[in-house]
Design a protein around this motif. Structure first.
Motif, PDB file in Angstrom:
ATOM      1  N   ARG A 118       0.775  -1.191  -0.016  1.00  0.00           N
ATOM      2  CA  ARG A 118      -0.031  -0.109  -0.069  1.00  0.00           C
ATOM      3  C   ARG A 118       0.697   1.079   0.015  1.00  0.00           C
ATOM      4  N   CYS A 119       0.671   2.359  -0.992  1.00  0.00           N
ATOM      5  CA  CYS A 119       1.459   3.377  -1.204  1.00  0.00           C
ATOM      6  C   CYS A 119       0.547   4.688  -1.320  1.00  0.00           C
ATOM      7  N   LEU A 120       1.299   5.651  -0.996  1.00  0.00           N
ATOM      8  CA  LEU A 120       0.692   7.000  -1.073  1.00  0.00           C
ATOM      9  C   LEU A 120       0.806   7.682  -2.436  1.00  0.00           C
ATOM     10  N   PRO A 121      -0.578   7.688  -3.176  1.00  0.00           N
ATOM     11  CA  PRO A 121      -0.208   8.356  -4.513  1.00  0.00           C
ATOM     12  C   PRO A 121      -0.171  10.080  -4.560  1.00  0.00           C
ATOM     13  N   VAL A 122       0.735  10.578  -5.447  1.00  0.00           N
ATOM     14  CA  VAL A 122       0.910  11.904  -5.321  1.00  0.00           C
ATOM     15  C   VAL A 122       0.508  12.185  -7.084  1.00  0.00           C
ATOM     16  N   THR A 123      -0.417  13.053  -7.160  1.00  0.00           N
ATOM     17  CA  THR A 123      -0.861  13.150  -8.457  1.00  0.00           C
ATOM     18  C   THR A 123      -0.327  14.806  -9.166  1.00  0.00           C
ATOM     19  N   THR A 124      -0.099  14.730 -10.574  1.00  0.00           N
ATOM     20  CA  THR A 124       0.523  16.016 -11.286  1.00  0.00           C
ATOM     21  C   THR A 124      -0.328  16.478 -11.957  1.00  0.00           C
ATOM     22  N   ASP A 125      -1.432  15.877 -12.399  1.00  0.00           N
ATOM     23  CA  ASP A 125      -2.325  16.675 -13.103  1.00  0.00           C
ATOM     24  C   ASP A 125      -3.646  16.394 -12.860  1.00  0.00           C
ATOM     25  N   ASP A 126      -4.785  17.118 -13.359  1.00  0.00           N
ATOM     26  CA  ASP A 126      -6.146  17.098 -12.736  1.00  0.00           C
ATOM     27  C   ASP A 126      -6.890  15.969 -12.895  1.00  0.00           C
TER      28      ASP A 126
END
Length: 407
Positions: free
Chosen positions: A90-98
Motif C-alpha cells: 500500500r502506497c501514497l499516491p501523488v498526482t501531478t495532473d487534474d
C-alpha cells in the motif's frame, strides 16, 4: 541537511500517478527528489524509461504507462492498479495532473486496499478543476473571482465576448475534455473578434471558458500552494508571486518568488474550508492593483508545477506534509523559506521574448541566492541532461514544421 529531512515514515512508499503525455514534467521530478532525499521509496508512472523523471537517481522504480487521457475510464483505472501492484504494498499516491486527481477521488473506495488517499469528497476535485464551476463555488465562499462564461457554441461565444469585452482570456474548460477536445493549447488572450474566431472557429461548445481579462499593467499573478487536512484545515500553506511565464501571458510559470502574503493566505484558507477540500492543491490568483482585490482564477486539486518553490524552515513542502498527515505523523509548523524558482530553457525563452517586446531585460534575470531550479541539481544531474535532449528535439521539430508551413 537535517532541516530538509522531516520525520517521514519510510515504510510507506510513494507512487507518482500521471494521466496524459507530458514527459518533460518538472513537477514530477520535484516529487521524486523531495521524497527520495528524505529516504522514502518513490515510484512513478512514466511515458518511457528515458524521461527526466525516469532517470532521476532518487527514483526507486519506473512504471511505463502510456496514456493520453482519452482512453475509456476502466483502462485508465487499470493502468493505475497495475502501477500500484508493481509497488507491491500500500502506497501514497501523488498526482501531478487534474485528471489523475479526479480519477482517484471518484474511485477511492476501489483503491482503498492499494492506495492511501486523503478523505476528499468524491465529486469535489472534478468540480474544482472545472473552470465553469469555479465562479459559483467562489460566490458561496465569499471569495472574489473574475467574470467568466462557458459558451455553448459560436453565437454564445460572440455574445459573451461582447458582454465581457476585449481582451478576453480563453481556457480549456474541464479535466479530460482538455485532452480529448482541447479548445486552446494553453490560456490564450484574444484582443478582438478576429483573433477570437481564429482561436475558436466553431465556438468549441462545451470545452472552452471565456474569462474577463485584467490588463497586465494593472495586475499581478500570485499563487497559493497548500495541503489541507479533513474539512479544509491547512496543514501547510504557502504564497508566492509569479514573475514570468512561457508562453508569456498564459503559460507555465518559469520564474517565481516565495513571498509571505497573509491576506492571500486567509482567502485561500477561507475557500478551502468553505468547500471542505482535503489534500494538495495549487490555487492561481490575479491581483487587481486598482482595487487591491485578489481574484481566484484556477483551482488545481493536485501538486502544482512549481511546488518545490515552497518549503518551511523545517523542510516540509506540500507533498511531504501529505505523507506525514496520512501516515499519522504530526506536520511541523514553521515559516516558509525565502527563495526563488526557475525553469531552465523556458525561462530563457521568456527573457528573450520580454527583451524583444519591451526593449529591456525583465526583472530577476540573474538567479538569486537560494534559487530552486526545476531541472539542474548537483545531487541529481541526469534529469537536466534528459530534459535538454528532449527540449532540443522538440524545438528542432517545431522549426521544421514552421519551415514547411512557410514553404
Amino acid at each position: 541537511m537535517a532541516r530538509n529531512r522531516p520525520d517521514l515514515d519510510r515504510s510507506v512508499p510513494v507512487l507518482l500517478v500521471k494521466i496524459g503525455r507530458y514527459p518533460q514534467s518538472h513537477s514530477a521530478v520535484g516529487v521524486v527528489r523531495s521524497f527520495g532525499r528524505a529516504g522514502v521509496p518513490v515510484h512513478a508512472m512514466v511515458e518511457d524509461r528515458l524521461t527526466p523523471t525516469a532517470v532521476s537517481r532518487h527514483l526507486t522504480g519506473a512504471v511505463v504507462a502510456r496514456t493520453t487521457g482519452c482512453e475509456p475510464e476502466e483502462r485508465l483505472l487499470e493502468a493505475v492498479r497495475g502501477a500500484a501492484r508493481r509497488v507491491g504494498r500500500r502506497c501514497l499516491p501523488v498526482t501531478t495532473d487534474d485528471e489523475a486527481a479526479v480519477l482517484l477521488a471518484e474511485h477511492a473506495d476501489e483503491f482503498r486496499g492499494q492506495l492511501l488517499l486523503p478523505p476528499v469528497p468524491a465529486a469535489l476535485p472534478r468540480r474544482l478543476a472545472d473552470k465553469g464551476e469555479l465562479p459559483a463555488l467562489c460566490a458561496a465562499a465569499g471569495v472574489p473571482t473574475l467574470r467568466a462564461t462557458a459558451p455553448d457554441g459560436r453565437e454564445q461565444l460572440l455574445e459573451t465576448a461582447r458582454s465581457l469585452g476585449y481582451p478576453l482570456v480563453l481556457k480549456n474548460l474541464a479535466p479530460f475534455s482538455r485532452l480529448s477536445r482541447p479548445a486552446v493549447g494553453h490560456s490564450t488572450v484574444v484582443r478582438d473578434e478576429r483573433a477570437l474566431l481564429a482561436a475558436c472557429p466553431d465556438g468549441t461548445a462545451g470545452s472552452v471558458l471565456a474569462q474577463e481579462y485584467l490588463p497586465d499593467e494593472h495586475a499581478e499573478d500570485w499563487f497559493t500552494h497548500l495541503c489541507c487536512g479533513p474539512g479544509g484545515e491547512p496543514l501547510v500553506l504557502f504564497t508566492g508571486l509569479k514573475l514570468r511565464a512561457w508562453p508569456p501571458g498564459g503559460g507555465v510559470t518559469t520564474r517565481a518568488r516565495a513571498l509571505p502574503n497573509p491576506e492571500l493566505a486567509a482567502l485561500a484558507e477561507r475557500f478551502c474550508r468553505s468547500v471542505g477540500y482535503c489534500g494538495i492543491a495549487d490555487l492561481d490568483w490575479r491581483l487587481d492593483r486598482r482595487t487591491g482585490r485578489y481574484h481566484l482564477v484556477d483551482f488545481n486539486p493536485r501538486t502544482g508545477a512549481q511546488f518545490r518553490l515552497f518549503e518551511t524552515a523545517g523542510g516540509v513542502d506540500v507533498v511531504r506534509a501529505l505523507h506525514l498527515s496520512l501516515t499519522g505523523r504530526p506536520v511541523p509548523s514553521g515559516p516558509q523559506r525565502a527563495r526563488s524558482f526557475a525553469v531552465g530553457q523556458l525561462d530563457a525563452m521568456s527573457v528573450v521574448s520580454g527583451l524583444r517586446h519591451e526593449r529591456r531585460l525583465p526583472r530577476d534575470v540573474r538567479p538569486r541566492r537560494g534559487t530552486e531550479r526545476a531541472w539542474l541539481s548537483l545531487d541529481d544531474p541526469a534529469p537536466a541532461v534528459a530534459e535538454t535532449a528532449r527540449f532540443a528535439v522538440t524545438e528542432a521539430l517545431r522549426l521544421v514544421r514552421a519551415v514547411r508551413r512557410g514553404g
